[in-house]
Design an enzyme around this catalytic site. Structure first.
Site, PDB file in Angstrom:
ATOM      1  CD  GLU A 205      42.325  61.774  22.770  1.00 57.20           C
ATOM      2  OE1 GLU A 205      41.840  61.054  21.871  1.00 57.20           O
ATOM      3  OE2 GLU A 205      43.116  61.347  23.633  1.00 57.20           O
TER       4      GLU A 205
ATOM      5  CD  GLU B 139      49.617  61.643  21.796  1.00 58.93           C
ATOM      6  OE1 GLU B 139      48.661  62.138  22.400  1.00 58.93           O
ATOM      7  OE2 GLU B 139      50.105  60.519  22.084  1.00 58.93           O
TER       8      GLU B 139
ATOM      9  CE  LYS C 197      45.364  66.372  26.798  1.00 51.78           C
ATOM     10  NZ  LYS C 197      44.851  65.214  26.043  1.00 51.78           N
TER      11      LYS C 197
ATOM     12  CG  ASP D 171      42.979  59.898  28.254  1.00 47.58           C
ATOM     13  OD1 ASP D 171      44.139  60.206  27.892  1.00 47.58           O
ATOM     14  OD2 ASP D 171      42.042  59.727  27.447  1.00 47.58           O
ATOM     15  CB  SER D 172      48.570  58.645  29.467  1.00 53.32           C
ATOM     16  OG  SER D 172      48.870  59.768  30.275  1.00 53.32           O
TER      17      SER D 172
ATOM     18  CG  ASP E 287      43.295  64.018  28.886  1.00 53.28           C
ATOM     19  OD1 ASP E 287      43.079  64.973  28.113  1.00 53.28           O
ATOM     20  OD2 ASP E 287      44.232  63.205  28.731  1.00 53.28           O
TER      21      ASP E 287
HETATM   22  O1  KIV Z   1      46.797  61.424  28.308  1.00 52.28           O
HETATM   23  C1  KIV Z   1      47.866  62.044  28.170  1.00 52.28           C
HETATM   24  O2  KIV Z   1      48.828  61.855  28.922  1.00 52.28           O
HETATM   25  C2  KIV Z   1      47.949  62.994  27.086  1.00 52.28           C
HETATM   26  C3  KIV Z   1      49.304  63.521  26.747  1.00 52.28           C
HETATM   27  C4  KIV Z   1      50.118  62.450  26.159  1.00 52.28           C
HETATM   28  C5  KIV Z   1      49.241  64.712  25.895  1.00 52.28           C
HETATM   29  O3  KIV Z   1      46.976  63.317  26.488  1.00 52.28           O
END
Ligand code: KIV
Length: 274
Positions: A120, A187, A118, A49-50, A88
């Site tokens: 969090e 992280e 994924k 989600d970055s 994510d």
């Molecule tokens: O959103 C993302 O890119 C991430 C990574 C930094 C692990 O969660």
């Protein structure tokens, strides 16, 4: 003959088998062209989600939606055929209940064709991770610095820099592992704690700003390619694509302004009259 093209992607058990063995190579990826370039060099591609910050110019990941993740997830799946693709779950799509998380994760998997999601959170997400994995959705955990909680944390802060913090973070790692996650991202975590967690849990740890002792590493691809003018301090840059793109655009602009833009006469020559 079947019209379906069979692809052989890396599987979840293959990622798990990296525990204590050859490190897992992982990068973020948000679009089809780069997916094609990374595909055979990495084990795992993360549609993180970055992408909210990198692709959409948001300040944090909080504004990222499920539809954004699905759009980019589809592009990465179309561009790849080898790496395992994990997508994510964005803020607000999984925290409310295991049932809501299942519904949204199933939508991500059905609409993109990705293998895993994924999410969090450690201990607080264990019940949800168990619920999903027992129902056919492979989950990767993410603990330590969890960017979706930026507003609670008051910023992006490295975790585990005092020993007093260690028991809670270790408990998070164990909870995620015991709940059935197939790997966990560590992280922004103090090096010795990340190394200790890697020793203590049964699933592979994938570090970012953590420890080289982790079972794998992930970076945001744009950071390691030199496209982010302010990358995190821990990022090693393997290319300087930002300056290279600027130089190319400058040269192009000069050609256009000086009318030196190459003509297409050699590519599409005039046809003789019939
Ligand atoms: O959103 C993302 O890119 C991430 C990574 C930094 C692990 O969660």
């Amino acid at each position: 003959m079947s019209a379906v093209v069979q692809t052989r992607r890396v599987t979840v058990p293959q990622i798990r088998a990296h525990k204590g063995a050859e490190p897992i190579v992982c990068l973020t990826c948000y679009h089809a062209h780069t997916a094609r370039l990374l595909d055979t060099h990495v084990d795992l591609m993360l549609v993180g989600d970055s992408l909210g910050m990198v692709m959409h110019g948001l300040e944090t990941t909080v504004g990222v939606t499920l539809d954004m993740m699905i759009t980019h997830g589809k592009a990465v799946m179309r561009g790849s055929s080898h790496a395992l693709v994990t997508i994510d779950m964005p803020f607000g799509s999984y925290e409310e209940s295991p049932q809501a998380a299942f519904r949204n994760a199933a939508r991500v998997m059905q609409e993109t064709g990705c293998t895993a999601v994924k999410m969090e959170g450690g201990t607080r997400m264990a019940e949800t991770i168990r619920y999903l994995t027992q129902r056919g959705i492979p989950v990767m955990g993410h603990i330590g610095l969890t960017p979706q909680s930026v507003n609670v944390m008051g910023g992006f802060k490295t975790t585990g820099r005092t020993v007093a913090e260690w028991p809670a973070i270790l408990a998070d790692a164990k909870a995620v592992s015991d709940a059935g996650a197939f790997a966990v991202v560590l992280e922004g975590m103090a090096e010795p704690l990340a190394a200790h967690i890697t020793q203590e849990i049964a699933i592979p740890t994938i570090g970012i700003g953590a420890s080289s002792a982790c079972d794998g590493q992930v970076l945001v691809m744009e950071d390691m390619l030199g496209l982010n003018p302010n990358p995190p301090k821990f990022v090693r840059q393997y290319a300087q694509l930002g300056p290279a793109i600027e130089a190319a655009v400058e040269a192009y602009a000069k050609d256009v302004r000086e009318r030196r833009f190459p003509g297409v006469e050699n590519v599409y020559p005039m046809k003789k009259a019939q």
